[in-house]
Design an enzyme around this catalytic site. Sequence first.
Site, PDB file in Angstrom:
ATOM      1  N   LYS A  49      39.325  40.729  45.982  1.00 60.99           N
ATOM      2  CA  LYS A  49      38.659  41.897  45.389  1.00 60.99           C
ATOM      3  C   LYS A  49      38.282  42.961  46.416  1.00 60.99           C
ATOM      4  O   LYS A  49      38.178  44.138  46.060  1.00 60.99           O
ATOM      5  CB  LYS A  49      37.421  41.456  44.604  1.00 60.99           C
ATOM      6  CG  LYS A  49      37.754  40.672  43.347  1.00 60.99           C
ATOM      7  CD  LYS A  49      36.518  40.377  42.515  1.00 60.99           C
ATOM      8  CE  LYS A  49      36.891  39.614  41.252  1.00 60.99           C
ATOM      9  NZ  LYS A  49      35.727  39.424  40.362  1.00 60.99           N
ATOM     10  N   ASP A  73      34.129  44.610  36.311  1.00 59.43           N
ATOM     11  CA  ASP A  73      33.180  43.494  36.364  1.00 59.43           C
ATOM     12  C   ASP A  73      31.767  43.940  35.994  1.00 59.43           C
ATOM     13  O   ASP A  73      31.013  43.193  35.367  1.00 59.43           O
ATOM     14  CB  ASP A  73      33.164  42.867  37.761  1.00 59.43           C
ATOM     15  CG  ASP A  73      34.287  41.870  37.980  1.00 59.43           C
ATOM     16  OD1 ASP A  73      34.829  41.349  36.983  1.00 59.43           O
ATOM     17  OD2 ASP A  73      34.633  41.614  39.151  1.00 59.43           O
TER      18      ASP A  73
END
Length: 334
Positions: A118, A155
């Site tokens: 990420k 997210d």
Amino acid sequence: MAGSFLLCRRFPDRGSGRATVRKHHRRPVYRTGNAVAPGSRRAARWRRPSLVKPYAEVIGDPIAQSKSPAIHGFWIEKLGIEAEYRAHHVASSGLENYLAERRGDPDWRGCNVTMPHKQAIIPYLDRMEPLAKRVGAVNTVVKAPDGALVGRNTDVAGFLEPLRSELSGTHYFRMARILGTGGAARAIVAGLAKEGFTLVLAGRDTDKARALLDELAEGEHHVAPLSHFAEVTDFAFDDRDGCCDLVINASPLGMRGQPSLPFDWSHAPPGSIAYDIVTDPLETAFLTSARDAGLRTIDGLSMLIGQASAAFRFFFGVEAPREHDGELRERLTS
């Protein structure tokens, strides 16, 4: 793969980002718009005259445990979209080559990014949307109409989605105890700081926790060693009426193959909500013990489905059919 059985038919292009709807066997069939330049589209037809079928995928290391293909495949099946969603194993050393290959694939719409990429993927992207830049983590890469690779973060929205009803109210005070300082914690810290929470961030490395708070959260927040919450406390909480308290496992502890998360619920104020982002297993010891303590719980599927829904729209140009969430959960947990 879910959705791969769908019939492939040639439809005229309707422009990037929109879906063409035709009647096929008495149900609507959606064709996602091509997120590539017209020249690339023509080249793709020459390469494969039958049909260009768009696809997205999830990348990570490991990747076999990912539920993303099942989630996106379920939505593709429900909508009748001519598209695919795959899982692709990419090691850290292969990130640059992976993106270089996909950049030239006119069928590829983007990818979701899971551990441990990420943050590592950021240098290979052309640009970042503001939220991803602020969080410093990317979980969704989208190929823009101009061919650029854009980093996004869904997210934050996915984490906050199951809390929206609670957060729509007014509170005298909001506090969140966040356990873990990894990539997922970055999104959670950024999201909750914007929602007016005072944060207590716990990790094995308190210097890392402090640096993360200083980077992502304005105001007065606190750090603690993770071990602090493993021990029983006799702290007397004040009246929590009108307050919102969260206890969040943002770490991989409790995941299958990992040790459990050491947390004693004497540290949680009365009325707290326990939120575990782990999805395998879905029923973690953290959540079980929280319910035993009389607390409300939120499991990891809530965040996973929420972030996937936002990514689905970016990839395929249509909204995920969230009215089927109950059926989707049953499929994921059966």
